[in-house]
Every structure is written in structure tokens, then in C-alpha cells.
Design a protein around this motif. Structure first.
Motif, PDB file in Angstrom:
ATOM      1  N   ARG A  61       0.844  -1.212   0.000  1.00  0.00           N
ATOM      2  CA  ARG A  61       0.000   0.000   0.000  1.00  0.00           C
ATOM      3  C   ARG A  61       0.872   1.253   0.000  1.00  0.00           C
ATOM      4  NH1 ARG A  61      -1.476   3.322   3.813  1.00  0.00           N
ATOM      5  NH2 ARG A  61      -0.712   2.018   5.496  1.00  0.00           N
ATOM      6  N   LYS A  98       8.103  -3.399  -5.438  1.00  0.00           N
ATOM      7  CA  LYS A  98       8.579  -3.082  -6.789  1.00  0.00           C
ATOM      8  C   LYS A  98       7.629  -3.595  -7.865  1.00  0.00           C
ATOM      9  CE  LYS A  98      12.472  -1.032  -6.671  1.00  0.00           C
ATOM     10  NZ  LYS A  98      12.504   0.365  -7.094  1.00  0.00           N
ATOM     11  N   SER A  99       6.919  -4.700  -7.587  1.00  0.00           N
ATOM     12  CA  SER A  99       5.955  -5.202  -8.574  1.00  0.00           C
ATOM     13  C   SER A  99       4.766  -4.251  -8.693  1.00  0.00           C
ATOM     14  CB  SER A  99       5.486  -6.613  -8.214  1.00  0.00           C
ATOM     15  OG  SER A  99       4.598  -6.589  -7.114  1.00  0.00           O
ATOM     16  N   LEU A 100       4.428  -3.578  -7.607  1.00  0.00           N
ATOM     17  CA  LEU A 100       3.308  -2.637  -7.605  1.00  0.00           C
ATOM     18  C   LEU A 100       3.699  -1.253  -8.111  1.00  0.00           C
ATOM     19  CD1 LEU A 100       1.785  -3.678  -4.189  1.00  0.00           C
ATOM     20  CD2 LEU A 100       0.821  -4.123  -6.459  1.00  0.00           C
ATOM     21  N   ASN A 101       4.948  -0.873  -7.879  1.00  0.00           N
ATOM     22  CA  ASN A 101       5.429   0.449  -8.307  1.00  0.00           C
ATOM     23  C   ASN A 101       6.932   0.367  -8.550  1.00  0.00           C
ATOM     24  OD1 ASN A 101       6.236   3.063  -8.693  1.00  0.00           O
ATOM     25  ND2 ASN A 101       5.408   3.856  -6.775  1.00  0.00           N
ATOM     26  N   ALA A 130       3.869   1.518  -1.210  1.00  0.00           N
ATOM     27  CA  ALA A 130       4.489   1.635  -2.536  1.00  0.00           C
ATOM     28  C   ALA A 130       3.545   2.311  -3.520  1.00  0.00           C
ATOM     29  CB  ALA A 130       4.895   0.258  -3.051  1.00  0.00           C
ATOM     30  N   LEU A 131       2.249   2.094  -3.322  1.00  0.00           N
ATOM     31  CA  LEU A 131       1.244   2.698  -4.207  1.00  0.00           C
ATOM     32  C   LEU A 131       0.826   4.102  -3.775  1.00  0.00           C
ATOM     33  CD1 LEU A 131      -1.035  -0.432  -4.729  1.00  0.00           C
ATOM     34  CD2 LEU A 131       0.457   0.659  -6.432  1.00  0.00           C
ATOM     35  N   SER A 132       1.366   4.596  -2.683  1.00  0.00           N
ATOM     36  CA  SER A 132       0.923   5.879  -2.115  1.00  0.00           C
ATOM     37  C   SER A 132       1.319   7.101  -2.928  1.00  0.00           C
ATOM     38  CB  SER A 132       1.492   6.033  -0.699  1.00  0.00           C
ATOM     39  OG  SER A 132       2.903   6.262  -0.753  1.00  0.00           O
ATOM     40  N   GLY A 133       2.304   6.959  -3.791  1.00  0.00           N
ATOM     41  CA  GLY A 133       2.804   8.104  -4.546  1.00  0.00           C
ATOM     42  C   GLY A 133       4.097   8.662  -3.980  1.00  0.00           C
ATOM     43  N   GLU A 172       8.943   2.334  -9.733  1.00  0.00           N
ATOM     44  CA  GLU A 172       9.673   3.592  -9.538  1.00  0.00           C
ATOM     45  C   GLU A 172       9.986   3.894  -8.067  1.00  0.00           C
ATOM     46  OE1 GLU A 172      10.857   5.321 -12.150  1.00  0.00           O
ATOM     47  OE2 GLU A 172      10.015   3.645 -13.278  1.00  0.00           O
ATOM     48  N   VAL A 173       9.275   3.282  -7.123  1.00  0.00           N
ATOM     49  CA  VAL A 173       9.488   3.607  -5.718  1.00  0.00           C
ATOM     50  C   VAL A 173      10.880   3.149  -5.282  1.00  0.00           C
ATOM     51  CG1 VAL A 173       8.512   1.456  -4.737  1.00  0.00           C
ATOM     52  CG2 VAL A 173       8.422   3.597  -3.431  1.00  0.00           C
TER      53      VAL A 173
END
Length: 154
Positions: A45, A91-94, A47-50, A96-97
């Protein structure tokens, strides 16, 4: 004045997509130092926060260095594999993080009860462990007296 919050920033050789970072937060949800499904959901979650940078919670370098029995660890292959699963999920979800880990040794604060258990020391008779610290000074009232480290242990 230009707002830079959403602009990239370089930290050494690493480029972070923006200047938003998530600091480490102790979740006290590991088992024997090993990440659990909770960690995959929690850090996924984040990682998906921005945020451009996420710091994974304190990971103890030894079992005795944990704050609580629920701390993440990095002292065994099993602990390392659990941490790798967290990072792979993030990393699979984002892709770029950027992910970093706070490594720790709790010293005189080790062998504590989780906050929702009332805090204070978890004594060996309660499943706690012997606390080590440079000088033998308790962390606070209600905490165990640590064994002083020897010169060679420091």
C-alpha cells in the motif's frame, strides 16, 4: 516561488521521483524476525501511495537486538527472504518507488512489550530475553537492567 515537492531529487547516485518519503514505522507484526503477509499488504500500500521513497521499519541485526518479539530481523536467511518478499512486492506494484531499510539494535530498549501490551520490559520468564547495552542503565522505569557490554563486544 516554484513548489519542488513533486519534482525529482538526487540522493547520491539514486534519483527519487519526488520529495515525498515515508519514514520507518515499527509495526511489531513479524514472527521470529520474519515478515508476514501483513507486511506485504502494508508496504505494498505504501508503494502505491505516490511517495518517491519508502523506509521499511527497523530490522534488528540480532534476535537480542529487537525492540519487541514482533520486530523484523535481518539476522538469518529466513529473515532476509522475508525482507526480499516485501521489496519484490513493492517493486511489482510500483517499479519507480525507492526502498530503504532502517537497521537497528535496540540496546537497553530491547525485549519490550508491544505498545498495546502496555509497554515496559518483557522479562525472560514472560518470553523476553537478556538485554545488552553499553552501560548497565535501564531504558526507563519498568525496563530491565541491561548486562553491560564488554569492550570486545562494542
Amino acid at each position: 516561488m516554484q513548489v519542488k515537492l513533486f519534482t525529482p531529487i538526487r540522493l547520491g547516485s539514486v534519483e527519487v521521483a519526488n520529495r515525498i518519503s515515508i519514514p520507518p514505522m515499527c509495526m511489531y507484526s513479524a514472527r521470529s524476525g520474519i515478515a508476514q503477509p501483513f507486511h506485504l499488504v502494508h508496504y505494498g500500500r505504501l508503494a502505491l501511495s505516490g511517495a518517491g521513497l519508502v523506509c521499511i521499519e527497523a530490522a534488528a541485526v540480532t534476535p537480542e537486538g529487537r525492540i519487541t518479539e514482533g520486530d523484523l530481523g535481518l539476522w538469518s536467511d529466513e529473515c532476509e527472504a522475508g525482507m526480499a518478499r516485501i521489496v519484490e512486492t513493492m517493486k511489482s506494484l510500483n517499479p519507480e518507488v525507492k526502498v530503504i531499510v532502517q537497521i537497528s539494535h535496540a540496546g537497553r530498549k530491547a525485549s519490550a512489550k508491544r505498545p498495546w501490551e502496555g509497554g515496559g520490559s518483557r522479562m525472560p520468564a514472560e518470553g523476553g530475553w537478556r538485554v545488552l547495552a553499553p552501560p548497565p542503565i535501564p531504558f526507563a522505569e519498568g525496563f530491565a537492567l541491561p548486562r553491560a557490554l564488554t569492550f570486545d563486544e562494542c
